[in-house]
Design a protein around this motif. Structure first.
Motif, PDB file in Angstrom:
ATOM      1  N   PRO A   7       9.203   0.084   5.889  1.00 50.50           N
ATOM      2  CA  PRO A   7       7.977  -0.533   5.344  1.00 50.50           C
ATOM      3  C   PRO A   7       7.655  -0.060   3.934  1.00 50.50           C
ATOM      4  CG  PRO A   7       7.624   0.236   7.595  1.00 50.50           C
ATOM      5  CD  PRO A   7       8.937   0.792   7.144  1.00 50.50           C
ATOM      6  N   LEU A   8       7.956   1.215   3.659  1.00 53.94           N
ATOM      7  CA  LEU A   8       7.706   1.736   2.314  1.00 53.94           C
ATOM      8  C   LEU A   8       8.546   1.003   1.286  1.00 53.94           C
ATOM      9  CD1 LEU A   8       6.548   3.836   0.318  1.00 53.94           C
ATOM     10  CD2 LEU A   8       8.456   5.345   0.964  1.00 53.94           C
ATOM     11  N   ILE A   9       9.830   0.795   1.592  1.00 58.03           N
ATOM     12  CA  ILE A   9      10.721   0.109   0.658  1.00 58.03           C
ATOM     13  C   ILE A   9      10.280  -1.341   0.468  1.00 58.03           C
ATOM     14  CG2 ILE A   9      13.102  -0.535   0.183  1.00 58.03           C
ATOM     15  CD1 ILE A   9      12.431   2.492   0.174  1.00 58.03           C
ATOM     16  N   THR A  10       9.889  -1.992   1.561  1.00 61.61           N
ATOM     17  CA  THR A  10       9.417  -3.370   1.455  1.00 61.61           C
ATOM     18  C   THR A  10       8.168  -3.458   0.597  1.00 61.61           C
ATOM     19  OG1 THR A  10      10.318  -3.854   3.643  1.00 61.61           O
ATOM     20  CG2 THR A  10       8.657  -5.366   2.789  1.00 61.61           C
ATOM     21  N   PHE A  11       7.265  -2.491   0.768  1.00 64.84           N
ATOM     22  CA  PHE A  11       6.013  -2.505   0.007  1.00 64.84           C
ATOM     23  C   PHE A  11       6.261  -2.275  -1.481  1.00 64.84           C
ATOM     24  CE2 PHE A  11       2.394  -0.202  -1.830  1.00 64.84           C
ATOM     25  CZ  PHE A  11       1.384  -1.141  -1.630  1.00 64.84           C
ATOM     26  N   VAL A  12       7.026  -1.230  -1.809  1.00 65.67           N
ATOM     27  CA  VAL A  12       7.212  -0.912  -3.226  1.00 65.67           C
ATOM     28  C   VAL A  12       8.071  -1.953  -3.926  1.00 65.67           C
ATOM     29  CG1 VAL A  12       6.883   1.551  -2.864  1.00 65.67           C
ATOM     30  CG2 VAL A  12       9.202   0.608  -2.811  1.00 65.67           C
ATOM     31  N   SER A  13       8.906  -2.685  -3.166  1.00 67.68           N
ATOM     32  CA  SER A  13       9.723  -3.724  -3.795  1.00 67.68           C
ATOM     33  C   SER A  13       8.870  -4.884  -4.301  1.00 67.68           C
ATOM     34  CB  SER A  13      10.774  -4.249  -2.811  1.00 67.68           C
ATOM     35  OG  SER A  13      10.174  -4.947  -1.746  1.00 67.68           O
ATOM     36  N   THR A  14       7.645  -4.978  -3.782  1.00 68.02           N
ATOM     37  CA  THR A  14       6.727  -6.004  -4.264  1.00 68.02           C
ATOM     38  C   THR A  14       5.643  -5.420  -5.160  1.00 68.02           C
ATOM     39  OG1 THR A  14       5.377  -5.782  -2.249  1.00 68.02           O
ATOM     40  CG2 THR A  14       7.115  -7.452  -2.239  1.00 68.02           C
ATOM     41  N   HIS A  15       5.660  -4.115  -5.347  1.00 64.15           N
ATOM     42  CA  HIS A  15       4.722  -3.423  -6.245  1.00 64.15           C
ATOM     43  C   HIS A  15       5.553  -2.452  -7.083  1.00 64.15           C
ATOM     44  CE1 HIS A  15       2.315  -4.771  -2.804  1.00 64.15           C
ATOM     45  NE2 HIS A  15       1.292  -4.849  -3.633  1.00 64.15           N
ATOM     46  N   LEU A  16       6.266  -3.000  -8.057  1.00 58.26           N
ATOM     47  CA  LEU A  16       7.300  -2.229  -8.738  1.00 58.26           C
ATOM     48  C   LEU A  16       6.761  -1.037  -9.513  1.00 58.26           C
ATOM     49  CD1 LEU A  16       9.669  -5.093  -9.906  1.00 58.26           C
ATOM     50  CD2 LEU A  16       9.723  -3.715  -7.820  1.00 58.26           C
ATOM     51  N   ALA A  17       5.534  -1.122  -9.997  1.00 58.37           N
ATOM     52  CA  ALA A  17       4.964   0.036 -10.691  1.00 58.37           C
ATOM     53  C   ALA A  17       4.849   1.214  -9.736  1.00 58.37           C
ATOM     54  CB  ALA A  17       3.599  -0.315 -11.276  1.00 58.37           C
ATOM     55  N   LEU A  18       4.530   0.922  -8.483  1.00 60.60           N
ATOM     56  CA  LEU A  18       4.429   1.976  -7.487  1.00 60.60           C
ATOM     57  C   LEU A  18       5.803   2.518  -7.105  1.00 60.60           C
ATOM     58  CD1 LEU A  18       1.649   0.619  -5.095  1.00 60.60           C
ATOM     59  CD2 LEU A  18       1.456   2.362  -6.870  1.00 60.60           C
ATOM     60  N   ALA A  19       6.838   1.740  -7.284  1.00 60.67           N
ATOM     61  CA  ALA A  19       8.183   2.202  -6.945  1.00 60.67           C
ATOM     62  C   ALA A  19       8.566   3.406  -7.793  1.00 60.67           C
ATOM     63  CB  ALA A  19       9.196   1.078  -7.137  1.00 60.67           C
ATOM     64  N   TYR A  20       8.313   3.341  -9.082  1.00 58.33           N
ATOM     65  CA  TYR A  20       8.644   4.469  -9.953  1.00 58.33           C
ATOM     66  C   TYR A  20       7.767   5.676  -9.644  1.00 58.33           C
ATOM     67  CZ  TYR A  20      11.283   1.004 -12.598  1.00 58.33           C
ATOM     68  OH  TYR A  20      12.175   0.025 -12.966  1.00 58.33           O
ATOM     69  N   LEU A  21       6.508   5.426  -9.325  1.00 52.51           N
ATOM     70  CA  LEU A  21       5.618   6.525  -8.938  1.00 52.51           C
ATOM     71  C   LEU A  21       6.095   7.162  -7.644  1.00 52.51           C
ATOM     72  CD1 LEU A  21       3.043   8.198  -9.285  1.00 52.51           C
ATOM     73  CD2 LEU A  21       1.789   6.372  -8.081  1.00 52.51           C
TER      74      LEU A  21
END
Length: 222
Positions: A7-21
């Motif tokens: 779920p974390l990967i799915t979420f950050v893949s749609t919120h890319l700014a959060l992916a780097y964070l």
């Protein structure tokens, strides 16, 4: 573990700014004493690296986030130990983990500055050696001269397996080189990356045990 990270990967893949964070925090928290022993930072980094071939994340920023987090985590732990000296070792929360602290301290005393380099690749002492190095009086310039190259090697070892695995899937399975398909193959990236890191850790762990025959790895939970 997969049920928590998917779920974390799915979420950050749609919120890319959060992916780097998320990458930054995963690398940072993995370097924090005690916390680094339970946070699956390496797994998160493996998984997020699988988003690079699909174009969701930029490789250079993935490297930057992971390196910055690891350097800040290691550096903060070292400075805390440097300021508190040996008092920090006998204080909470380190006092609650005597076995892994003793293991890390023995490894550092045996290897000196090189312990800082090799510990970055060997859990669980990766999260303890920087603070112990500071507590035992290692000079800050010496620490950073050894730690920075270690982090610069550690980051590719965690990131590139995921990138290469998903790139291979794209190439040989005929998948599109861009888009959001990569997030479905993060488990493959984790498996390949985990294998690489496990092999490196295994070799280094055996060398450590051979050099310190009286030092046995901590088999229980810290």
């Amino acid at each position: 573990m997969a049920s928590l990270i998917d779920p974390l990967i799915t979420f950050v893949s749609t919120h890319l700014a959060l992916a780097y964070l998320t990458l930054f925090l995963a690398a940072l928290l993995e370097a924090v004493p005690v916390i680094g022993s339970v946070i699956p930072g390496s797994t998160i980094i493996f998984a997020l690296s699988a988003l690079v071939p699909g174009g969701e994340l930029e490789l250079q920023w993935v490297f930057a986030a992971a390196i910055a987090g690891a350097l800040l985590g290691d550096g903060s732990a070292f400075w805390l130990g440097h300021r508190q000296q040996q008092e920090i070792i006998s204080s909470w929360p380190l006092s609650s983990y005597p076995r892994v602290v003793a293991q890390s301290e023995a490894f550092f005393r045996r290897r000196g500055p090189l312990a800082v380099f090799f510990a970055r690749f060997v859990p669980p002492i990766r999260a303890f050696v920087p603070i112990i190095a500071g507590a035992l009086g290692m000079k800050p310039p010496t620490f950073f001269v050894v730690n920075i190259p270690a982090v610069l090697l550690w980051a590719p070892a965690h990131i590139l397996p995921g990138v290469l695995a998903v790139s291979a899937v794209h190439r040989y399975a005929g998948l599109a080189p861009h888009g959001r398909l990569a997030k479905h193959y993060w488990i493959l990236a984790v498996m390949i990356g985990a294998l690489v890191i496990w092999l490196v850790s295994r070799v280094m762990g055996r060398r450590r045990d051979a050099a310190d025959p009286g030092l046995q790895p901590d088999q229980g939970k810290p």
